[in-house]
Scaffold this motif. Structure first.
Motif, short mmCIF file in Angstrom:
data_model
loop_
_atom_site.label_atom_id
_atom_site.label_comp_id
_atom_site.label_asym_id
_atom_site.label_seq_id
_atom_site.Cartn_x
_atom_site.Cartn_y
_atom_site.Cartn_z
N VAL A 1 -0.36 3.39 -10.23
CA VAL A 1 -0.72 2.44 -11.28
C VAL A 1 0.52 1.94 -12.02
CG1 VAL A 1 -1.12 4.12 -13.16
CG2 VAL A 1 -2.42 1.98 -13.10
N VAL A 2 1.54 2.78 -12.17
CA VAL A 2 2.77 2.32 -12.82
C VAL A 2 3.49 1.31 -11.92
CG1 VAL A 2 5.06 3.01 -13.63
CG2 VAL A 2 3.06 4.38 -14.22
N LYS A 3 3.48 1.55 -10.61
CA LYS A 3 4.08 0.61 -9.68
C LYS A 3 3.40 -0.75 -9.79
CE LYS A 3 6.56 -0.89 -6.21
NZ LYS A 3 8.01 -1.16 -6.41
N LYS A 4 2.09 -0.75 -9.91
CA LYS A 4 1.33 -2.01 -9.93
C LYS A 4 1.39 -2.72 -11.28
CE LYS A 4 -3.17 -3.97 -8.72
NZ LYS A 4 -4.53 -3.69 -8.18
N HIS A 5 1.32 -1.95 -12.38
CA HIS A 5 1.17 -2.58 -13.69
C HIS A 5 2.27 -2.28 -14.70
CE1 HIS A 5 -2.84 -4.13 -12.85
NE2 HIS A 5 -3.19 -2.96 -12.37
N GLY A 6 3.20 -1.40 -14.35
CA GLY A 6 4.20 -1.00 -15.32
C GLY A 6 5.01 -2.16 -15.89
N GLY B 1 9.17 -1.92 -16.54
CA GLY B 1 9.72 -2.47 -15.31
C GLY B 1 10.69 -1.53 -14.63
N TRP B 2 11.47 -0.79 -15.43
CA TRP B 2 12.43 0.16 -14.84
C TRP B 2 11.71 1.21 -14.00
CZ3 TRP B 2 11.87 5.33 -15.88
CH2 TRP B 2 11.05 5.68 -16.97
N ALA B 3 10.53 1.63 -14.47
CA ALA B 3 9.76 2.64 -13.75
C ALA B 3 9.12 2.04 -12.50
CB ALA B 3 8.69 3.23 -14.66
N ALA B 4 8.54 0.86 -12.65
CA ALA B 4 7.91 0.21 -11.50
C ALA B 4 8.92 -0.07 -10.40
CB ALA B 4 7.24 -1.09 -11.95
N ASP B 5 10.12 -0.50 -10.79
CA ASP B 5 11.16 -0.81 -9.80
C ASP B 5 11.65 0.43 -9.06
OD1 ASP B 5 10.99 -3.46 -10.50
OD2 ASP B 5 12.75 -3.43 -11.82
#
Length: 280
Positions: free
Chosen positions: A65-70, A76-80
């Protein structure tokens, strides 16, 4: 379950309220889910799995979920940093970064936003599959069993509500015997499991609503220090009249479960009365 102090509970409720307003996901649903999952304890950890935080996300679900919506919520740092391997598993190369991302599950703001986005995604998917509006309990089933499991559960319940939940989900039943079995060890039916979750979600939201009403009542009662004192409310009321009106309104609002996200003239007036007494 570990007790949570009132100030921590207030911060959690504020985070949930913000997530609801930001995403459009129902506040009472998010509140009830957090109450059921962790008792509003942002530091809660499961003893039998990797689940952690306010909404008890397991590691794989949180990374997804963090990848998709972070990035939509300042992460963004976490999603990336989150990748996906050939088998579809979400991974983070750097161990320190991975731990930092997983620790966000214990941050009420991040957890509430991701829980809301997760619920929104599940709502869209369930409604597309089931051909009807998804209820709060449907969404909780998707959180509990995963989207595929929830779809299987709800479809089976529609065709045979008395079927054994443990027979359909043996792995989940072994991990959660209290959910799938009665106190005497007999298996619960699909409909019984569903209704039990529905009741728990309702109780979770209701208990916090009652606490909020009690706090409002306490603040309103502070107006009645002197029966003949005039409180500056815009209506030139005495404190006695003001407290009578406040108590009556609080009682009715408690019955109606008015939403703090949709203030009415009466809830605004209650707030004004309290501020007037405190010199605000």
């Amino acid at each position: 379950m570990t007790a949570v102090n009132p100030s921590a509970t207030s911060r959690v409720q504020s985070a949930i309220r913000f997530a609801s307003s930001r995403t459009g996901v129902d506040f009472d649903y998010l509140l009830g889910q957090a109450k059921v999952e962790s008792g509003l304890n942002a530091a809660a950890h499961a003893g039998s799995s990797s689940a952690s935080g306010l909404y008890q996300f397991i590691e794989s679900s949180w990374l997804a979920v963090v990848k998709k919506h972070g990035a939509e919520h300042g992460l963004g740092w976490a999603a990336d940093a989150i990748g996906q391997n050939g088998s579809g598993r979400y991974t983070v190369t750097d161990a320190g970064t991975r731990q930092a991302i997983l620790s966000l599950r214990n941050d009420p703001a991040a957890a509430s936003l991701m829980a809301a986005e997760h619920a929104s995604d599940n709502k869209d998917a369930l409604e597309g599959t089931l051909g009807r509006d998804a209820t709060g309990t449907d969404l909780y089933m998707a959180h509990f069993l995963g989207l595929g499991g929830a779809t299987k559960f709800l479809s089976a319940m529609q065709s045979n509500p008395d079927a054994s939940g443990a027979a359909l989900f043996p792995g989940a039943a072994r991990a959660n015997p209290g959910v799938f079995n009665n106190a005497d060890g007999s298996p619960r039916s699909l409909s019984a499991i569903y209704q039990r979750f529905a009741a728990k979600l309702g109780q979770g939201a209701d208990s916090v609503t009652e606490t909020r009403a009690a706090n409002l009542s306490f603040a309103a009662q502070a107006l009645a220090l002197d029966g003949d004192t005039t409180v500056i409310t815009g209506n030139n009321q005495s404190a006695t009249d003001a407290i009578a009106w406040a108590n009556s309104t609080l009682g009715r609002l408690g019955t109606e479960k008015a939403s703090v996200l949709r203030p009415t003239p009466e809830t605004a007036r209650l707030a004004y009365l309290m501020l007037a007494r405190m010199g605000g």
